[in-house]
Write an enzyme that holds these catalytic residues in place. Sequence first.
Site, PDB file in Angstrom:
ATOM      1  CG  ASP A  78      -1.906   1.050   0.987  1.00 38.89           C
ATOM      2  OD1 ASP A  78      -2.466   1.163   0.056  1.00 38.89           O
ATOM      3  OD2 ASP A  78      -1.983   2.102   2.080  1.00 38.89           O
ATOM      4  CB  SER A  79       0.140   4.802  -1.009  1.00 37.51           C
ATOM      5  OG  SER A  79      -1.047   5.002  -0.521  1.00 37.51           O
TER       6      SER A  79
ATOM      7  CE1 TYR B 191       3.021   5.837  -3.041  1.00 38.90           C
ATOM      8  CE2 TYR B 191       2.021   4.105  -4.670  1.00 38.90           C
ATOM      9  CZ  TYR B 191       3.246   4.442  -3.779  1.00 38.90           C
ATOM     10  OH  TYR B 191       4.348   3.902  -3.698  1.00 38.90           O
ATOM     11  N   GLY B 192      -2.371   9.171  -4.250  1.00 36.01           N
ATOM     12  CA  GLY B 192      -3.743   9.798  -4.928  1.00 36.01           C
ATOM     13  C   GLY B 192      -3.739  10.854  -5.805  1.00 36.01           C
TER      14      GLY B 192
ATOM     15  CB  CYS C 254      -2.649   1.227  -2.872  1.00 32.68           C
ATOM     16  SG  CYS C 254      -2.511   3.313  -3.451  1.00 32.68           S
TER      17      CYS C 254
ATOM     18  CB  THR D 279      -3.670   5.397  -6.173  1.00 31.12           C
ATOM     19  OG1 THR D 279      -4.914   6.292  -5.414  1.00 31.12           O
ATOM     20  CG2 THR D 279      -3.360   6.406  -7.190  1.00 31.12           C
TER      21      THR D 279
ATOM     22  CD  GLU E  31      -4.133   9.653   7.247  1.00 31.38           C
ATOM     23  OE1 GLU E  31      -3.643  10.575   7.131  1.00 31.38           O
ATOM     24  OE2 GLU E  31      -3.906   8.392   6.600  1.00 31.38           O
TER      25      GLU E  31
ATOM     26  CB  CYS F  30     -10.107   5.704  -1.244  1.00 33.04           C
ATOM     27  SG  CYS F  30      -8.748   6.330  -0.114  1.00 33.04           S
ATOM     28  CB  THR F  31      -7.162   1.546   1.956  1.00 27.02           C
ATOM     29  OG1 THR F  31      -6.542   2.814   1.915  1.00 27.02           O
ATOM     30  CG2 THR F  31      -6.817   0.554   0.701  1.00 27.02           C
ATOM     31  CG  HIS F  32      -7.698   6.369   4.658  1.00 24.24           C
ATOM     32  ND1 HIS F  32      -6.710   5.831   3.859  1.00 24.24           N
ATOM     33  CD2 HIS F  32      -7.084   6.552   5.694  1.00 24.24           C
ATOM     34  CE1 HIS F  32      -5.578   5.947   4.412  1.00 24.24           C
ATOM     35  NE2 HIS F  32      -5.768   6.713   5.465  1.00 24.24           N
TER      36      HIS F  32
END
Lengths: 267, 267
Positions: free
Chosen positions: B10-11, B42-43, B73, B75, B152, B184-186
């Site tokens: 992942d980034s 990376y986005g 990731c 992206t 975050e 998106c992973t988040h």
Amino acid sequence: MDNRPIGVFDSGIGGLTVLKEIMEQLPGEDIVYFGDTARIPYGSRSKETVIKYVIESFDFLMTKDIKAIVIACNTASALAMEEAQAKFSVPIIGVVEPGAKAAAGCSKNNTIGIIGTEGTINSGAYQKKIRKILPTAEIIGVSCPLFVPIVEEGWENSDVAELAARKYLLDLKEHNIDTLVLGCTHYPTLRYTIGKILGEKVTLVNPAYETAKLTKNILKEEGLLNEKIDGGTYRYYVSDAPSKFQRIGGNIIRREIDVVEKVVLGN
Amino acid sequence: MDNRPIGVFDSGIGGLTVLKEIMEQLPGEDIVYFGDTARIPYGSRSKETVIKYVIESFDFLMTKDIKAIVIACNTASALAMEEAQAKFSVPIIGVVEPGAKAAAGCSKNNTIGIIGTEGTINSGAYQKKIRKILPTAEIIGVSCPLFVPIVEEGWENSDVAELAARKYLLDLKEHNIDTLVLGCTHYPTLRYTIGKILGEKVTLVNPAYETAKLTKNILKEEGLLNEKIDGGTYRYYVSDAPSKFQRIGGNIIRREIDVVEKVVLGN
């Protein structure tokens, strides 16, 4: 007199707010701007990584025969100033020192707030510089990670911006600060929203303005001013996404950016 | 049977949501996780830069004798999947294909939304994969740059999150989508807030879950499953700020992360 250009360095596009002040206060100076857009944001990175990036960026700027470097990035100024000054022989001017001086000069009740990235706030750089002048000052630092993306979305006067600012500034309000350092290049864009929440009695310090003033003084003292008093030229380099820089950057400096060149650094 | 570890890339830290699903669905597999935290996000980067970063990251993972790589990731999956598959001989599984398949399978009214980073949305990768299955689908992609910093900050259930989500999702609501890919992973962390705004009739697709399922199927087909059916081990590497990764990461996978090693890549 010295007709070589000034290098202006930022982690990305935010440093254009500092460039804009330099354009206004030193209209005869030629400028080479470098934005390390491939490696933004610096604000959440470790000190050693930021130092590495700054030194690589300065190595690039030095190839452009510059006479001085302005670090427009608060995080880089906070974390890598000493290392950069030790390694490069040209005068290096960061945003932290002039911002801290202005804040110390403004405050009447010795209670000063600083907002910035995680890196800037945790470094304690503004706090240390202010305490050198006002040893008994109460200083409250708050990192505001949402402010940069809010500005980059163009949402600076939205309800999202206001709610986020209320959350971030609550502690500063309760401490009754009378001065607030906008310790990140993007934050002056949020000036209206921040002012609305903190009220008129809190002075907002914009380090970009103070930095341009200090740059002028240092160039004058060192005999490095350009002969021209107007008509400075501007060259732009970034490490990624030049067209995005060109598009957004023009809005910040309020004039068209004709050419942005991409350079590949050590990344 | 193949007892070598799986590489998960992942980034940064968000890919731990994919790791968590793999831990649950493939509890016997050993994992080497690499988060390129020195170069997040990376986005917002260009395609060529993302490809360069992915290849450097995979070169590192290959030194750990892995049998397959999961690109957690979005992206990186969207921008660098083909290049990575061409260059490395182990099976490479991205999050986009399984996410797109699940979305195409869910939608009844052929109207699908995708939210993700600027890079993921602009790449059109989800759109293309969905159209392969549903050629007449109406697909609306929206990039949501504030969602990652909101998660975050731990503000996923706050009024800030709700207001930002209302702005971002307005267009999707008006298009009457019945399926939304959390690209998106988040974003799965914002599931409750997003669900509240879009209502119960919209199915939220979590590519992390679908990716773990696909990984299991591919390992099975290729005879690459681990002999162990439980007791997998986990090693973590990042390119910057290991202690921050350790602190935040433990919350995501809901178990302690003992050791995080820092590796320096080509940056």
